[in-house]
Scaffold this active site. Structure first.
Site, PDB file in Angstrom:
ATOM      1  N   SER A 139       7.897   9.044  11.879  1.00 23.53           N
ATOM      2  CA  SER A 139       6.762   8.877  10.967  1.00 23.53           C
ATOM      3  C   SER A 139       7.196   9.009   9.517  1.00 23.53           C
ATOM      4  O   SER A 139       7.737  10.037   9.103  1.00 23.53           O
ATOM      5  CB  SER A 139       5.698   9.934  11.264  1.00 23.53           C
ATOM      6  OG  SER A 139       4.819  10.047  10.172  1.00 23.53           O
ATOM      7  N   ARG A 183      -8.061  12.593  12.416  1.00 23.11           N
ATOM      8  CA  ARG A 183      -6.641  12.255  12.630  1.00 23.11           C
ATOM      9  C   ARG A 183      -5.761  13.512  12.654  1.00 23.11           C
ATOM     10  O   ARG A 183      -6.059  14.503  11.985  1.00 23.11           O
ATOM     11  CB  ARG A 183      -6.189  11.263  11.551  1.00 23.11           C
ATOM     12  CG  ARG A 183      -6.964   9.960  11.693  1.00 23.11           C
ATOM     13  CD  ARG A 183      -6.504   8.917  10.738  1.00 23.11           C
ATOM     14  NE  ARG A 183      -5.163   8.466  11.035  1.00 23.11           N
ATOM     15  CZ  ARG A 183      -4.489   7.617  10.274  1.00 23.11           C
ATOM     16  NH1 ARG A 183      -5.049   7.130   9.180  1.00 23.11           N
ATOM     17  NH2 ARG A 183      -3.279   7.249  10.596  1.00 23.11           N
ATOM     18  N   ARG A 243       2.713   5.959  -3.302  1.00 23.12           N
ATOM     19  CA  ARG A 243       3.844   6.774  -3.760  1.00 23.12           C
ATOM     20  C   ARG A 243       4.056   6.648  -5.262  1.00 23.12           C
ATOM     21  O   ARG A 243       4.414   7.616  -5.945  1.00 23.12           O
ATOM     22  CB  ARG A 243       5.119   6.349  -3.010  1.00 23.12           C
ATOM     23  CG  ARG A 243       5.129   6.805  -1.549  1.00 23.12           C
ATOM     24  CD  ARG A 243       6.099   5.973  -0.728  1.00 23.12           C
ATOM     25  NE  ARG A 243       6.312   6.467   0.617  1.00 23.12           N
ATOM     26  CZ  ARG A 243       5.487   6.265   1.646  1.00 23.12           C
ATOM     27  NH1 ARG A 243       4.359   5.588   1.469  1.00 23.12           N
ATOM     28  NH2 ARG A 243       5.775   6.750   2.850  1.00 23.12           N
ATOM     29  N   ASP A 271       2.170  -1.249  12.049  1.00 25.96           N
ATOM     30  CA  ASP A 271       0.840  -1.628  11.548  1.00 25.96           C
ATOM     31  C   ASP A 271       0.505  -3.091  11.859  1.00 25.96           C
ATOM     32  O   ASP A 271      -0.644  -3.509  11.709  1.00 25.96           O
ATOM     33  CB  ASP A 271       0.762  -1.420  10.025  1.00 25.96           C
ATOM     34  CG  ASP A 271       0.802   0.056   9.657  1.00 25.96           C
ATOM     35  OD1 ASP A 271       0.501   0.904  10.521  1.00 25.96           O
ATOM     36  OD2 ASP A 271       1.134   0.369   8.496  1.00 25.96           O
ATOM     37  N   ARG A 305      -5.827   2.350  18.168  1.00 22.20           N
ATOM     38  CA  ARG A 305      -5.685   0.896  18.025  1.00 22.20           C
ATOM     39  C   ARG A 305      -5.334   0.208  19.346  1.00 22.20           C
ATOM     40  O   ARG A 305      -5.389  -1.013  19.417  1.00 22.20           O
ATOM     41  CB  ARG A 305      -4.651   0.544  16.943  1.00 22.20           C
ATOM     42  CG  ARG A 305      -5.217   0.687  15.551  1.00 22.20           C
ATOM     43  CD  ARG A 305      -4.277   0.181  14.474  1.00 22.20           C
ATOM     44  NE  ARG A 305      -4.928   0.300  13.176  1.00 22.20           N
ATOM     45  CZ  ARG A 305      -4.283   0.398  12.012  1.00 22.20           C
ATOM     46  NH1 ARG A 305      -2.962   0.398  11.987  1.00 22.20           N
ATOM     47  NH2 ARG A 305      -4.961   0.486  10.887  1.00 22.20           N
ATOM     48  N   ARG A 327      -7.238  -3.010   9.518  1.00 20.26           N
ATOM     49  CA  ARG A 327      -6.302  -3.936  10.178  1.00 20.26           C
ATOM     50  C   ARG A 327      -6.925  -4.547  11.437  1.00 20.26           C
ATOM     51  O   ARG A 327      -6.621  -5.689  11.784  1.00 20.26           O
ATOM     52  CB  ARG A 327      -4.988  -3.236  10.501  1.00 20.26           C
ATOM     53  CG  ARG A 327      -4.278  -2.724   9.239  1.00 20.26           C
ATOM     54  CD  ARG A 327      -2.815  -2.503   9.447  1.00 20.26           C
ATOM     55  NE  ARG A 327      -2.277  -1.566   8.469  1.00 20.26           N
ATOM     56  CZ  ARG A 327      -2.007  -1.874   7.200  1.00 20.26           C
ATOM     57  NH1 ARG A 327      -2.219  -3.077   6.749  1.00 20.26           N
ATOM     58  NH2 ARG A 327      -1.519  -0.955   6.375  1.00 20.26           N
ATOM     59  N   LYS A 366       0.829  -1.213   0.000  1.00 18.21           N
ATOM     60  CA  LYS A 366       0.000   0.000   0.000  1.00 18.21           C
ATOM     61  C   LYS A 366       0.859   1.258   0.000  1.00 18.21           C
ATOM     62  O   LYS A 366       0.593   2.200  -0.746  1.00 18.21           O
ATOM     63  CB  LYS A 366      -0.928  -0.035   1.229  1.00 18.21           C
ATOM     64  CG  LYS A 366      -1.836   1.163   1.339  1.00 18.21           C
ATOM     65  CD  LYS A 366      -3.081   0.848   2.131  1.00 18.21           C
ATOM     66  CE  LYS A 366      -2.862   0.885   3.629  1.00 18.21           C
ATOM     67  NZ  LYS A 366      -2.660   2.237   4.155  1.00 18.21           N
TER      68      LYS A 366
HETATM   69  C1  S3P Z   1       2.826   4.792   6.178  1.00 12.78           C
HETATM   70  C2  S3P Z   1       3.448   5.158   7.329  1.00 12.78           C
HETATM   71  C3  S3P Z   1       3.015   4.726   8.665  1.00 12.78           C
HETATM   72  C4  S3P Z   1       2.055   3.548   8.595  1.00 12.78           C
HETATM   73  C5  S3P Z   1       1.002   3.742   7.536  1.00 12.78           C
HETATM   74  C6  S3P Z   1       1.657   3.894   6.175  1.00 12.78           C
HETATM   75  C7  S3P Z   1       3.345   5.289   4.884  1.00 12.78           C
HETATM   76  O1  S3P Z   1       2.364   5.792   9.312  1.00 12.78           O
HETATM   77  O2  S3P Z   1       1.436   3.344   9.840  1.00 12.78           O
HETATM   78  O3  S3P Z   1       0.112   2.651   7.499  1.00 12.78           O
HETATM   79  O4  S3P Z   1       2.992   4.737   3.831  1.00 12.78           O
HETATM   80  O5  S3P Z   1       4.140   6.235   4.907  1.00 12.78           O
HETATM   81  P1  S3P Z   1       3.167   6.945  10.127  1.00 12.78           P
HETATM   82  O6  S3P Z   1       3.990   7.706   9.195  1.00 12.78           O
HETATM   83  O7  S3P Z   1       2.075   7.781  10.730  1.00 12.78           O
HETATM   84  O8  S3P Z   1       3.965   6.207  11.157  1.00 12.78           O
END
Ligand code: S3P
Length: 444
Positions: A172, A129, A29, A324, A355, A397, A24
């Protein structure tokens, strides 16, 4: 129509060789960056899930031509006509990210650099969020971006961006990526400090497209653009199977007696393999074979078989590399001898839902001894769970984690609100059925 998923106690082993849908994070991206490239990109095995389809629609709303070859319900081949870094067309507001936090946060970085205004919005769930984590650094770069008390909708107006050196206080990938993607449009160099190993797909994809992003220790640097700005080379990419999706059948096979399954072509990027370490720390029998590199990403086949599990503790970088997968790992801990504990995982509270508290609440309905802490949870095992009625809270999830739990219960388990599973994993139920799992959709 709300979809429910019915799971019966699993009396036979899970067996088979499967593949799971594409990653995903990489699928989001790939659409964004290919649509800004100079020329035509080919993306194979792209993930047609709720979250990524929102990003695909947004690219089309921005004037990008995308040819779609629907190879199957879980893998599409895309041909994307890149419009160059400044070629997107002004869209009709708002752009709808649906439930996708990744879509919204990364697109905010790119849209901040455009010469037209835009609005990013999504579902009620996405509107809850936190967005300050991206609006703060983007504003520091000179972006004109306003929110409703740090929440979507995000309204973005054109402005001249300036590179910054930004220290993230949480690891993040979405925040890192929003800053780096805005950096493509900024004057000067853009630098981001990450306190832990957040997934690095943005950096890898930019490198593959000719942008020399470099990582030195905890700092990631996007250098000043050459005269005339960055020109992205088109992508030629096969998306690896998503390790986050693979985690569900992996845990299922690790806890259903006598199971043995293989999942082919799974992405094994180091920033994503925390779940393998977590399962191995519990004594799970897991082997990786046929390892290779494709499109700048490590891939391999994973074989897991049932074994007696023992408890384990998870914290620090492993949490970042498996954030995740913690809900489904929690299901494995219910079958492990001893008390398993997760800490340093406060980020779980700001995912699609909180979660930690939602997982604890739903698992308690199945009789799990789970205790919450501010930054994690602990589970006492091993135990045979009760069946019962549980709810995904519209979190894909959590829906799949509860379905895996249903395999090791005494009675029937009904997961309400399970349609959200398609946000990341179209074909989840059919794939589990192909392994012999006793689960089926119930339409109400
Ligand atoms: C993701 C980054 C993560 C992950 C999300 C996908 C991404 O989140 O939990 O499912 O594709 O960059 P965070 O950047 O908030 O940690």
């Amino acid at each position: 129509m709300s979809k429910q998923l019915l799971i019966r106690p699993q009396k036979t082993p899970l067996k088979g060789i499967i593949s799971v849908p594409g990653d995903k994070s990489i699928s989001h991206r790939a659409v964004m960056l290919a649509s800004l490239a100079e020329g035509t990109s080919v993306i194979r095995r792209w993930l047609p899930a709720g979250d990524t389809l929102a990003t695909l629609q947004i690219a089309q709303d921005l004037g990008v031509q995308i040819n779609i070859d629907k190879r199957s319900d879980i893998a599409w081949d895309l041909t994307i006509e890149g419009r160059g870094l400044h070629g997107w067309q002004a869209p009709q507001p708002p752009l709808d990210c649906r439930n996708a936090g990744t879509g919204m946060r990364l697109l905010a970085g790119l849209l901040a650099g455009q010469s037209f205004p835009s609005v990013l919005d999504g579902t009620e769930q996405l509107r809850k969020r936190p967005m300050r984590r991206i609006t703060d650094p983007l504003s520091e770069m000179g972006a004109k971006i306003s929110s409703e008390n740090g929440r979507a909708p995000l309204t973005i107006s054109p402005s001249q961006l300036q590179g910054i050196a930004y220290r993230m206080n949480v690891a993040s990938a979405q925040v890192k990526s929003a800053i780096l993607l805005a950096g493509l449009y900024a004057a000067g160099e853009t630098r981001v400090y990450q306190p832990g190993p957040a997934r690095d797909h943005t950096e890898r994809m930019l490198q593959a497209m000719g942008v020399p992003v470099r990582t030195e220790g905890s700092w990631i640097t996007l250098p000043e653009s050459p005269e005339g700005g960055w020109r992205l080379r088109p992508l030629d990419l096969t998306v690896p199977a998503d390790p986050s999706s693979a985690a569900f059948p992996l845990v299922a096979a690790a806890i259903v007696p006598h199971s043995e399954i293989t999942i082919a072509g799974v992405g094994l990027n180091e920033t994503r393999t925390g779940i393998l370490d977590m399962l191995q720390a519990m004594g799970a029998e897991l082997t990786v074979h046929n390892e290779h590199v494709s499109g700048g990403e490590q891939l391999g086949d994973l074989t897991v078989s049932f074994s007696e599990l023992h408890s384990a503790n998870v914290s620090g970088n492993t949490v970042v590399r498996g954030i995740d997968e913690l809900p489904v790992w929690a299901i494995a801990t219910t079958q492990a001898a001893g008390v398993s504990q997760v800490s340093d995982a406060a980020e779980l509270r700001v995912k699609e839902v909180d979660r930690i508290s939602v997982l604890a609440g739903e698992l308690q309905k199945l009789g799990v001894e789970i205790a919450e802490s501010a930054d994690g949870f602990s589970v006492a095992g091993p135990m045979r769970l009760f069946g019962g009625e549980v709810d995904s809270h519209d979190d894909h999830r959590l829906g799949m984690s509860l379905a895996v739990a249903g395999l090791v219960t005494h009675g029937l388990t009904l997961v309400h609100d399970a349609g959200c599973i398609a946000d990341s994993f179209p074909g989840f139920v059919e794939m589990m059925q192909s392994l012999g799992a006793n689960m089926a959709w119930v339409e109400q």
